[in-house]
Design an enzyme around this catalytic site. Structure first.
Site, PDB file in Angstrom:
ATOM      1  N   HIS A 168      -2.094 -11.732   2.609  1.00  0.00           N
ATOM      2  CA  HIS A 168      -1.617 -10.774   1.820  1.00  0.00           C
ATOM      3  C   HIS A 168      -0.142 -10.641   1.235  1.00  0.00           C
ATOM      4  O   HIS A 168       0.372  -9.968   0.406  1.00  0.00           O
ATOM      5  CB  HIS A 168      -2.110  -9.247   2.528  1.00  0.00           C
ATOM      6  CG  HIS A 168      -1.079  -9.037   3.700  1.00  0.00           C
ATOM      7  ND1 HIS A 168      -1.572  -9.086   4.857  1.00  0.00           N
ATOM      8  CD2 HIS A 168       0.265  -8.327   3.577  1.00  0.00           C
ATOM      9  CE1 HIS A 168      -0.409  -8.509   5.792  1.00  0.00           C
ATOM     10  NE2 HIS A 168       0.425  -8.288   4.768  1.00  0.00           N
ATOM     11  N   ASP A 231     -11.964  -4.176   0.428  1.00  0.00           N
ATOM     12  CA  ASP A 231     -13.111  -4.731   0.343  1.00  0.00           C
ATOM     13  C   ASP A 231     -13.591  -5.629   1.414  1.00  0.00           C
ATOM     14  O   ASP A 231     -14.678  -5.806   2.002  1.00  0.00           O
ATOM     15  CB  ASP A 231     -13.612  -5.189  -1.204  1.00  0.00           C
ATOM     16  CG  ASP A 231     -13.541  -4.167  -2.286  1.00  0.00           C
ATOM     17  OD1 ASP A 231     -13.699  -2.935  -1.661  1.00  0.00           O
ATOM     18  OD2 ASP A 231     -13.064  -4.623  -3.268  1.00  0.00           O
ATOM     19  N   SER A 307       4.115  -8.397   9.262  1.00  0.00           N
ATOM     20  CA  SER A 307       3.047  -8.893   9.033  1.00  0.00           C
ATOM     21  C   SER A 307       3.371 -10.387   8.617  1.00  0.00           C
ATOM     22  O   SER A 307       4.342 -10.776   7.901  1.00  0.00           O
ATOM     23  CB  SER A 307       2.346  -8.412   7.920  1.00  0.00           C
ATOM     24  OG  SER A 307       3.094  -8.198   6.796  1.00  0.00           O
TER      25      SER A 307
END
Length: 374
Positions: A168, A231, A307
């Site tokens: 991401h 999702d 992250s």
């Protein structure tokens, strides 16, 4: 009765045998690693780099949701592990893969046994993070393996040219982020002596700065590129960056993630560049609270920016007869889920499963024969 000195020596000898005998050491488990090989590569249209970099991932699918999910079929796994490669000149390819030596029946989901309810925060109780200061620590292993990704995340050195991070940080599930077009990796270095002389005289920690190296190409699995983060969850939230030149630092190898019960004291460790402590490398460790086949749920205090950090443990490698730290996961970030009708949050890491190990290792080495020992 044995004289006291002799008795003490015997007790110490027995204690030493218990402490150092391999049976009493947390050992890296033997893992059967399958083979993931590229089959067909085709050119894709150049990406538009329209997405905004987001340092948090949200998903409605929590631990119970993951445990209820069906095991993917062989064909589904091939699709999930196929990948896109982004090059520094902006070109893009897609590679389909074949998987060999895999028993799909063995992919039964790991059932965690230690669930625990959470408060709605990223810092759990007392903030247990440690900022690392001073070049004697920052420039030495294992802290020196943590690097800054120019999109705002953290990465970990896993080979002489390769950095492991979260997908991401590069791609939001639908499009590559704007910063991925000219992606760079930052390495902490001391400032020049004339710049830091005042700090040195005042006995303050020496100021550090980032030296940047451009990324040559980036691999992202199709398991991530198939929708948006809401999702797809976090199962395939990892990416590998190849630098334009070697970084010349010691790196940390990847390894197949043991189960939570096999981890030393059930704990994991990672260091990252949390946004609330800008410019500082922040280290933490904590206990894994729950797990699924693909994810580790834990209470490590963390903020956006951490992250992409490599989650590691230190265990005994029987074949090499030494202690080894290895990256067993990638810190994905903060996950909000609905559980028992109440919103709860988790800090989540993506586990390096045998299939993911085979894929990442092949990206690094380009030879599956070197990737059979997880």
């Amino acid at each position: 009765m044995a004289p006291l000195p002799t008795l003490l020596i015997l007790l110490c000898a027995v204690r030493g045998a218990l402490l150092y005998h391999p049976i009493w050491k947390p050992m890296w488990p033997a893992s059967k690693v399958p083979v993931v090989l590229p089959q067909l590569t085709e050119d894709l249209d150049a990406p538009e780099f329209t997405a905004e970099a987001k340092l948090e991932v949200t998903s409605p699918c929590g631990p119970e949701c993951h445990k209820r999910a069906s095991v993917p079929s062989y064909e589904e796994l091939k699709e999930l592990l196929s990948y896109e490669t982004l090059y520094f000149n902006g070109s893009l390819t897609q590679t389909n893969v074949g998987i060999y030596g895999l028993n799909v029946a063995e992919l039964a989901r790991t059932q965690g046994t230690k669930g625990r309810s959470r408060a709605k925060r990223q810092i759990y109780g007392h903030d247990s993070r440690f900022s690392i200061f001073g070049k004697d620590f920052l420039l030495n292993y294992p802290f020196s393996t943590s690097v800054k990704v120019s999109t705002g995340c953290t990465g970990t050195l896993v080979a002489d040219r390769h950095v492991l991070t979260a997908a991401h940080c590069i791609h939001d599930g639908k499009s590559y982020v704007k910063g991925a077009k000219k992606l760079k990796v930052g390495f902490l270095k001391p400032r020049q002596k004339e710049e830091s002389s005042n700090q040195t005289r005042s006995h303050l920690p020496e100021k550090m700065k980032f030296q940047w190296i451009r990324v040559k190409r980036t691999h992202v699995p199709k398991g991530w590129i198939k929708g948006n983060a809401n999702d797809i969850g976090m199962d395939y939230d990892y990416a590998l960056l190849e630098l334009k030149k070697p970084h010349k630092r010691r790196y940390m190898k990847i390894g197949v993630s043991p189960t939570a019960k096999q981890l030393p004291a059930g704990r994991i460790h990672f260091s990252g560049y949390d946004n609330d402590r800008r410019g500082n490398l922040v280290y933490r460790f904590c206990e894994v609270r729950e797990e699924t086949y693909d994810l580790l749920y834990q209470q490590c205090d963390a903020q956006p920016g951490a992250s992409g950090s490599g989650v590691y443990v230190r265990m005994w490698k029987r074949e090499h007869r030494r202690w080894e730290r290895r990256i067993i996961g990638i810190f994905s970030g903060h996950q909000w889920v609905e559980r028992d009708g109440m919103p709860q949050d988790f800090n989540v890491a993506v586990r390096i499963t045998p299939l993911k190990y085979a894929q990442i290792c092949y990206w690094i080495k380009g030879n599956y024969a070197d990737c059979r020992d997880g």
